[in-house]
Structure formats: C-alpha cells, structure tokens
Design an enzyme around this catalytic site. Structure first.
Site, PDB file in Angstrom:
ATOM      1  N   GLY A 244      -7.928 -66.418 -49.753  1.00 18.35           N
ATOM      2  CA  GLY A 244      -7.163 -67.417 -49.006  1.00 18.35           C
ATOM      3  C   GLY A 244      -8.053 -68.522 -48.510  1.00 18.35           C
ATOM      4  O   GLY A 244      -9.250 -68.563 -48.804  1.00 18.35           O
ATOM      5  N   VAL A 251     -12.066 -68.089 -48.824  1.00 17.10           N
ATOM      6  CA  VAL A 251     -12.609 -66.741 -48.690  1.00 17.10           C
ATOM      7  C   VAL A 251     -12.390 -66.003 -50.015  1.00 17.10           C
ATOM      8  O   VAL A 251     -11.292 -66.028 -50.567  1.00 17.10           O
ATOM      9  CB  VAL A 251     -11.938 -65.973 -47.533  1.00 17.10           C
ATOM     10  CG1 VAL A 251     -12.557 -64.587 -47.367  1.00 17.10           C
ATOM     11  CG2 VAL A 251     -12.051 -66.744 -46.230  1.00 17.10           C
ATOM     12  N   LYS A 275     -17.149 -65.995 -47.364  1.00 17.46           N
ATOM     13  CA  LYS A 275     -16.509 -67.215 -46.869  1.00 17.46           C
ATOM     14  C   LYS A 275     -17.389 -68.406 -47.212  1.00 17.46           C
ATOM     15  O   LYS A 275     -18.558 -68.448 -46.841  1.00 17.46           O
ATOM     16  CB  LYS A 275     -16.335 -67.107 -45.353  1.00 17.46           C
ATOM     17  CG  LYS A 275     -15.494 -68.209 -44.755  1.00 17.46           C
ATOM     18  CD  LYS A 275     -15.542 -68.161 -43.249  1.00 17.46           C
ATOM     19  CE  LYS A 275     -14.500 -67.247 -42.663  1.00 17.46           C
ATOM     20  NZ  LYS A 275     -14.436 -67.395 -41.187  1.00 17.46           N
ATOM     21  N   ASP A 373     -10.278 -69.105 -30.192  1.00 11.93           N
ATOM     22  CA  ASP A 373      -9.288 -69.342 -31.246  1.00 11.93           C
ATOM     23  C   ASP A 373      -8.622 -68.035 -31.678  1.00 11.93           C
ATOM     24  O   ASP A 373      -8.510 -67.741 -32.870  1.00 11.93           O
ATOM     25  CB  ASP A 373      -9.952 -70.040 -32.433  1.00 11.93           C
ATOM     26  CG  ASP A 373      -8.941 -70.774 -33.314  1.00 11.93           C
ATOM     27  OD1 ASP A 373      -7.822 -71.046 -32.835  1.00 11.93           O
ATOM     28  OD2 ASP A 373      -9.265 -71.064 -34.475  1.00 11.93           O
TER      29      ASP A 373
HETATM   30  O1  ACK Z   1      -4.060 -64.154 -44.112  1.00 13.03           O
HETATM   31  P1  ACK Z   1      -5.010 -63.897 -45.197  1.00 13.03           P
HETATM   32  O2  ACK Z   1      -4.593 -63.229 -46.411  1.00 13.03           O
HETATM   33  O3  ACK Z   1      -6.341 -63.182 -44.608  1.00 13.03           O
HETATM   34  O4  ACK Z   1      -5.704 -65.255 -45.509  1.00 13.03           O
HETATM   35  C1  ACK Z   1      -6.845 -65.462 -44.762  1.00 13.03           C
HETATM   36  C2  ACK Z   1      -7.874 -66.148 -45.622  1.00 13.03           C
HETATM   37  O5  ACK Z   1      -8.795 -65.149 -46.072  1.00 13.03           O
HETATM   38  C3  ACK Z   1      -8.607 -67.266 -44.901  1.00 13.03           C
HETATM   39  O6  ACK Z   1      -9.167 -66.819 -43.722  1.00 13.03           O
HETATM   40  C4  ACK Z   1      -8.431 -63.898 -45.574  1.00 13.03           C
HETATM   41  N1  ACK Z   1      -9.647 -63.255 -45.071  1.00 13.03           N
HETATM   42  C5  ACK Z   1     -10.560 -63.804 -44.258  1.00 13.03           C
HETATM   43  N2  ACK Z   1     -11.570 -62.928 -44.044  1.00 13.03           N
HETATM   44  C6  ACK Z   1     -11.269 -61.809 -44.744  1.00 13.03           C
HETATM   45  C7  ACK Z   1     -11.913 -60.530 -44.896  1.00 13.03           C
HETATM   46  N3  ACK Z   1     -13.061 -60.262 -44.273  1.00 13.03           N
HETATM   47  N4  ACK Z   1     -11.319 -59.620 -45.670  1.00 13.03           N
HETATM   48  C8  ACK Z   1     -10.150 -59.896 -46.279  1.00 13.03           C
HETATM   49  N5  ACK Z   1      -9.495 -61.076 -46.157  1.00 13.03           N
HETATM   50  C9  ACK Z   1     -10.037 -62.011 -45.402  1.00 13.03           C
HETATM   51  C10 ACK Z   1      -7.412 -64.096 -44.468  1.00 13.03           C
END
Ligand code: ACK
Length: 559
Positions: A244, A251, A275, A373
């Site tokens: 996402g 990410v 990220k 945030d």
């Molecule tokens: O809501 P989501 O699917 O979960 O979309 C956001 C996106 O990346 C941008 O922040 C996903 N995301 C962020 N960090 C992680 C992580 N550590 N593991 C899995 N998904 C993540 C987040």
C-alpha cells in the site's frame, strides 16, 4: 594511492586489502598508543613504529595510515610516535599520553564505511614542544588538516588553540562518505620551526581520532541494509509486492531467504515490510531519521518492530516486521470481498492493546514520546490480530517541560485534538484524543469523518455526543456485530472514547488510566459535553472545509 586501493574493486591493488566483510559506522583510534576505553568507546591501538624510509604504510582490517617524509636524522624510528611521561591533568588523558607525528604528510584512512554523514573528532595536545623553561619554548608546530581532500584547518597551532602545552583541544568536523572511504590528512606545509628546539620533533601531530556516523548518534539498535539487496528482494520494487501507500511512501512485502544474504542472515525465513520514502512525500528526511531513532529505541509488543534501515544516496528505506493483517483501517473500513469481520473480543483486544502501546510511549519508556498521528491506518494487525502502533515519522520527543507550543502542526484531520489543531498545543493528551476517536471507530465500525450520510452531524464523534445527551449510546455499536458482543465492555469502550475526546485536555485521562477502565479495574467517569457538538466552533468549520474538499480528508496531512 589508498584511493586506487580501495575504490577500484576489480583492480589488482584492491586484493592487497582485506575484503570488507561488513560495513562499519564508526572508527576510533588512539594515535601512537595502546588500546584504551573511554566511556563506552574503544579506541584501537596504533602502536606501529615506523620510518626509516621515505614512506611508511600500516594497515589494520578497516583503517590504516601512511606517513611520508624524513626528519633528517639517524635512528629516527621512534620519533614517529611521541610520548609524554609526565602527569597529564586533562580528562581522558589516556588519549593524549601518546601521539603520532610526521615530518611531512600523515594520512589516516578508514575503509568499509557505510555511506552517509559522519562526525569527525580530532584530538590534539602539544606534548612535545612543551618545556617552556628552556629553549624548547621557541619551537612552533604549525600544520594543515584535510578531510576528504578538503582543507579544514590551515596553519593549525595546537598550543595556541589549547592555550598552553599539555592541554587538549578537540576539533569537530562533518564529513560525507560516498564511496565507503574516509581520508584525514595532516600536512606540514613548511611553516613553524623545523630544527628548533631540536631536529626530529616538528611536523604534524595527532593524539586520537574519532569517526562516528551521524545515525549512530541516535543510538540505533538496528541493522543497516544495502540498497542493492532490498532492490533485489522487492524485485525492483515490483508493484505486485506493494502492500500500500502511506503518507511516507510505498510499502512492499518481502520474503527473506538466503538469496539476500544480509537480509537473510538476520531475518531468514521471515517476511518483512519495506517502506520506501517517496521523493514527492510531504514528509521529509527529518521525519525519516526521526522515525529510525524513535522506533529503534522502543520495544513493546504493541509497537511495530523496526529491523533496520537503508540510507544510500537519495534512497531512504525502513525495514519493519511484516504485519499479516495490514492496518486496522483496512479491516474496519475495507470494501474488499471476504475481508473478515472483527468480532467483539478482537475489538476489545485491539482497543486495550493500542492503549497499552500508548501507555508505554507516554509513561513507561525512558524516552517519553507523543506519537501525534494515531489513527486507524497507523494501527497494524499481526497474524493473531494483535495491534501494533506504526508510523512514528511524526513523533516528537516529549521534552522536559511538559507542555509545548509548536509552530508546525502535523497530523490527520478527524483525529486531531482541537487544542493542537487550533493552537499547536502539544502534550500526550493529543494522542489520548486521537485514541478516543479510534476507539469510537472500533466500536461502531465507522470511519470518523468519511462517508457521513447524515447532514446534521459532521462526524462520528459529533453523532456520539448527541447520542450521549439523548442517553442512546448503544446505538453506536456496529450493526455488523448483531447481538454478538459484550454489552458491558462495549458501553465502557464508548464512555472511555468520549472521555478521551473531551475538548479539555486536562479532563482527558492518562493512557494507563484508560487501560484500567477498559479492563474494568477502574470506573469510567461520565462527563457530559456542555454543547451537543464538540465540533461546533472553528474546528467544525475547518473539518467541514476538508470534508467538502476534493481530496480524501482522512489521509489529508494538516501541515
Ligand atoms: O492499510 P494497509 O493495507 O496497511 O495499507 C497500509 C500501507 O502499507 C501504507 O502504510 C501497509 N503497511 C504498512 N506497514 C506495514 C507492515 N509493517 N506490514 C504490513 N503492512 C504494512 C498498511
């Protein structure tokens, strides 16, 4: 010569050097002396006596030096190291008892360094031309210093700078390492005395050298990763691996195995999230470095673990633990088919988990941190739907004085406490407010400000305040739950959410109190808001402006 040794990987000369097994981010040398430990820093020994030729070269695994020039006297080997046997009174005198001197040019070089910004500290003390009761006092030591071939000190005179002999002077410089090597050169350019007070003691002199990556200053407990490996691991940031897009950038999901040795060694058989800071991101390097320092220092089951980072050129990346169930927003508000419905015990677990994570940040960790945030997209869920707080990019250290006014307000509309949005008044109660909004979203399954069908209310919180006055709070509970929920716990969660979102920060509870209330160990005070809507003033007006705007207000950065 060193440059051609270390920078041309394929050259025959490069085989003369030890291969770099791993990157290092600091070098400490006690020039001309034994290994010494000062505080937590270990200064390497540098005792090789040398000379007898016009050029002398000595090298350890990751640093070395070369010295050129002759003092013009016989048996002068020992002259390349100066030693002071009298009592030195300065702190860390071990560093100044010995020094390396050179009649013409003395170059120290560090290799196998991770690229980036470094702080270079050069320690000097005049321990040779020091006897001011005799003709020694007529001696003048004057030399130049270059770092990465740039002249940083011209006609440097230790005695003059330190205001006396046997006194230390530390000069601090910034240096950029872009090809893994750092070079520090001390050069006698013919100034000062050369034969007075006697031969063999003039030239440049250095007592100790300390080189530290600027990131090390953040006390990182994380690993550093190479950009090449991450690029390979993400299949050149293939969209297929993209999880996402956040405020920070994209990410990606990566499975680590032995193909990517460095990632694999640490994380073999695990999946990680990478990220990548987008160049157009509103958040910048400042937040990025902030985030690394913050998370790496914090460890708690309800905070996302940071494994490491990658900083190469303009590439900035963070390597996190992978959270199988993505964000809470994704689970609560996602439209996708087959997305599981969070049952009540899971919602209760998520709510107390977030509260525990915030309690740790505000009250229990050595670093007191306000996240700034907290929102459903920044709460990630692991394989067992345990919540973990992420995206510390906006986090700011909660400094000594408890309340602070800041000039740059940054957060997300709909989750921001009124005193912060309007006056930039930042305390940990700002997070308590945002937590209250998330708790309300959890219990209702509705987004605070998105897709509000009812024209009478600006947001979920607005509606909740009205229901509170009417005594209809249970109407808030997510209809998706049907009758499958614990009424007592649901009522507690709603009341806690309303308490946390009180317009007065002082009336909001601390996060440890929130945990006690959610677990039923403390009674929830019920404070009725005086006016039906907390969004009845400027905040409401501001929110309306954003809600009616064309962009998505939930992801709008309010900077
Ligand atoms: O809501 P989501 O699917 O979960 O979309 C956001 C996106 O990346 C941008 O922040 C996903 N995301 C962020 N960090 C992680 C992580 N550590 N593991 C899995 N998904 C993540 C987040």
């Amino acid at each position: 010569m060193f440059k051609s040794f270390s920078r041309q990987n394929n050259s025959i000369l490069s085989s003369c050097l030890y291969p770099c097994s791993k990157e290092q981010y600091s070098v400490h040398i006690n020039c001309g002396g034994k290994q010494v430990t000062v505080g937590s820093l270990k200064y390497d020994a540098d005792e090789a006596s040398g000379g007898g030729a016009k050029f002398f070269h000595h090298e350890t695994r990751n640093w070395g030096f070369s010295s050129t020039g002759e003092f013009g006297i016989k048996n002068f080997d020992h002259y390349f190291i100066a030693e002071n046997i009298s009592l030195l009174k300065m702190t860390n005198s071990e560093l100044y008892r010995t020094a390396r001197i050179s009649p013409l040019s003395l170059t120290y070089y560090a290799r196998c360094l991770g690229n980036g910004n470094y702080t270079v500290k050069l320690h000097f003390a005049e321990i040779v031309m020091r006897d001011n009761r005799s003709y020694y006092s007529v001696g003048r030591r004057i030399f130049d210093v270059y770092i990465q071939e740039k002249l940083v000190m011209k006609d440097f005179n230790i005695e003059k700078e330190a205001q006396g002999v046997d006194k230390e002077v530390v000069k601090v410089f910034k240096a950029v390492v872009s090809d893994r090597a750092l070079e520090i050169r001390f050069y006698w350019a013919g100034k000062g005395t050369s034969n007075a007070p006697r031969r063999g003691i003039y030239g440049s002199l250095i007592s100790a050298i300390s080189v530290e990556s600027d990131l090390k200053g953040l006390d990182l407990q994380t690993g550093f990763f190479g950009f090449k490996q991450i690029k390979a691991a993400t299949n050149n940031f293939d969209a297929a691996n993209k999880l996402g897009e956040g405020g920070f950038g994209a990410v990606y999901k990566v499975f680590c195995n032995s193909i990517f040795p460095k990632l694999g060694k640490l994380l073999d058989g695990t999946t990680i999230a990478v990220k990548q800071l987008s160049s157009t991101s509103q958040q910048g390097n400042r937040e990025f470095v902030n985030e690394i320092g913050m998370i790496s220092a914090l460890r708690h089951p309800n905070l996302v673990r940071l494994y490491g980072c990658c900083i190469e050129g303009n590439q900035l990346l963070l390597v996190y633990e992978y959270m199988e169930n993505n964000s809470l927003a994704h689970s609560l508000f996602g439209q996708e088919e087959g997305l599981f419905n969070l049952d009540w015990p899971t919602r209760q677990k998520i709510c107390t988990g977030i509260a525990r994570g915030l309690t740790f940040m505000h009250e229990e960790s050595t670093l007191k941190i306000v996240h700034r945030d907290i929102k459903a997209t920044n709460i990630l869920l692991d394989g067992d739907l345990n919540p973990k707080i992420s995206d510390f990019g906006l986090a700011k250290l909660d400094e000594e004085d408890k309340t602070r006014i800041i000039t740059r307000v940054a957060g997300t509309i709909g989750y921001m406490a009124p005193e912060y949005a309007l006056w930039g008044h930042l305390t940990e109660k700002v997070d308590v407010y945002s937590f209250g909004v998330v708790a309300l979203e959890l219990v209702s399954g509705k987004n605070n400000i998105k897709n509000w069908p009812n024209e009478s209310y600006v947001c979920l919180l607005d509606w909740a305040c009205v229901l509170q006055q009417r005594g209809d709070l249970m109407e808030l509970v997510d209809p998706m739950l049907g009758s499958e929920f614990n009424e007592e716990e649901a009522m507690r969660m709603i009341k806690v959410a309303l308490l946390c979102t009180n317009r007065s920060p002082t009336l909001r509870p601390t996060m440890s109190a929130v945990v006690s209330m959610l677990e039923g160990r403390a009674i929830v005070r019920e404070l009725l808001n005086a006016n039906s809507s907390i969004y009845s003033d400027e905040v409401r007006f501001k929110s309306l402006r954003y809600v009616s705007g064309d962009s998505d207000p939930t992801s709008e950065e309010f900077v």
